[in-house]
Design a protein around this motif. Structure first.
Motif, PDB file in Angstrom:
ATOM      1  N   ARG A  51       7.111   0.262   3.435  1.00 53.93           N
ATOM      2  CA  ARG A  51       6.910  -1.056   4.053  1.00 53.93           C
ATOM      3  C   ARG A  51       5.547  -1.646   3.713  1.00 53.93           C
ATOM      4  O   ARG A  51       5.193  -2.706   4.218  1.00 53.93           O
ATOM      5  N   GLY A  52       4.762  -0.941   2.899  1.00 59.60           N
ATOM      6  CA  GLY A  52       3.445  -1.443   2.508  1.00 59.60           C
ATOM      7  C   GLY A  52       2.382  -1.247   3.578  1.00 59.60           C
ATOM      8  O   GLY A  52       1.372  -1.945   3.583  1.00 59.60           O
ATOM      9  N   GLN A  53       2.607  -0.293   4.477  1.00 58.90           N
ATOM     10  CA  GLN A  53       1.667  -0.040   5.573  1.00 58.90           C
ATOM     11  C   GLN A  53       0.944   1.290   5.331  1.00 58.90           C
ATOM     12  O   GLN A  53       1.129   2.271   6.049  1.00 58.90           O
ATOM     13  N   ALA A  54       0.098   1.298   4.310  1.00 56.38           N
ATOM     14  CA  ALA A  54      -0.578   2.524   3.894  1.00 56.38           C
ATOM     15  C   ALA A  54      -1.496   3.068   4.984  1.00 56.38           C
ATOM     16  O   ALA A  54      -1.580   4.291   5.176  1.00 56.38           O
ATOM     17  N   SER A  55      -2.179   2.208   5.701  1.00 56.50           N
ATOM     18  CA  SER A  55      -3.086   2.676   6.761  1.00 56.50           C
ATOM     19  C   SER A  55      -2.319   3.412   7.852  1.00 56.50           C
ATOM     20  O   SER A  55      -2.791   4.412   8.387  1.00 56.50           O
ATOM     21  N   GLU A  56      -1.135   2.907   8.182  1.00 55.44           N
ATOM     22  CA  GLU A  56      -0.301   3.586   9.183  1.00 55.44           C
ATOM     23  C   GLU A  56       0.149   4.949   8.649  1.00 55.44           C
ATOM     24  O   GLU A  56       0.176   5.939   9.387  1.00 55.44           O
TER      25      GLU A  56
END
Length: 194
Positions: A51-56
């Motif tokens: 989903r493109g949420q690398a920090s998560e």
């Protein structure tokens, strides 16, 4: 059961639930089963990356058990997530992890590829080109590996002419020269075997 049916019918990518809530539901179902919990964390990190949420993904991977955190799979996924954040500190952390891994696992092509990507992001072109070359050499693609090392050698020569080659880059250039000689010998051997 109701949530499981919802996920299987609609697909995780289109699921309206936030990853953290979805993982919370699944975590509750797997309470007390540490190995399955670790697998769930990896799943959550993979979904966050998709989903493109690398920090998560990075945050999720920090919750993994110690035993699972020492596996290759965890290290590579964590490095991918750190690199995907595109934040200099995170990328440098990934480089440190990958360098440590590669010092004891020099034949890991995927780790070399990730290292090359990370080094490119922090603008260390000599080391990046060498990592790209090592990734190809591990796969016995000596022609491509030699090409990458020659590109690094050309860059180093350009910096020498401009007076911009640092001491650390001199060391990198020396390693590149040595590996280039070694790979040329391996390519010759490979050609003779054909």
């Amino acid at each position: 059961r109701r949530h499981t049916r919802y996920i299987s019918v609609t697909g995780v990518q289109t699921c309206a639930l936030p990853i953290s809530k979805l993982l919370g539901i699944l975590r509750a179902a797997l309470k007390g089963r540490a190995d399955e919990q670790d697998l769930l964390v990896w799943l959550g990190a993979e979904l966050a990356m998709a989903r493109g949420q690398a920090s998560e993904a990075v945050s999720l991977l920090e919750t993994i058990s110690f035993g699972a955190s020492t596996t290759r799979a965890h290290r590579m996924l964590r490095a991918q997530a750190l690199i995907a954040t595109q934040q200099a500190d995170s990328v440098r952390q990934a480089i440190g992890m990958l360098d440590a891994w590669l010092s004891s696992h020099p034949r890991d092509g995927h780790a070399w590829e990730l290292n090359g990507q990370a080094l490119d992001l922090v603008q260390e072109p000599l080391r990046s080109l060498r990592a790209q070359a090592e990734a190809r050499a591990v796969r016995f693609d000596y022609v491509a590996a030699i090409d990458r090392l020659m590109a690094a050698q050309d860059q180093a020569k350009k910096w020498v002419q401009q007076g911009k080659l640092s001491r650390a880059q001199e060391i990198d250039a020396s390693i590149i020269d040595t590996r280039l000689r070694q790979l040329r010998l391996l390519r010759r051997e490979q050609t003779l075997q054909r």
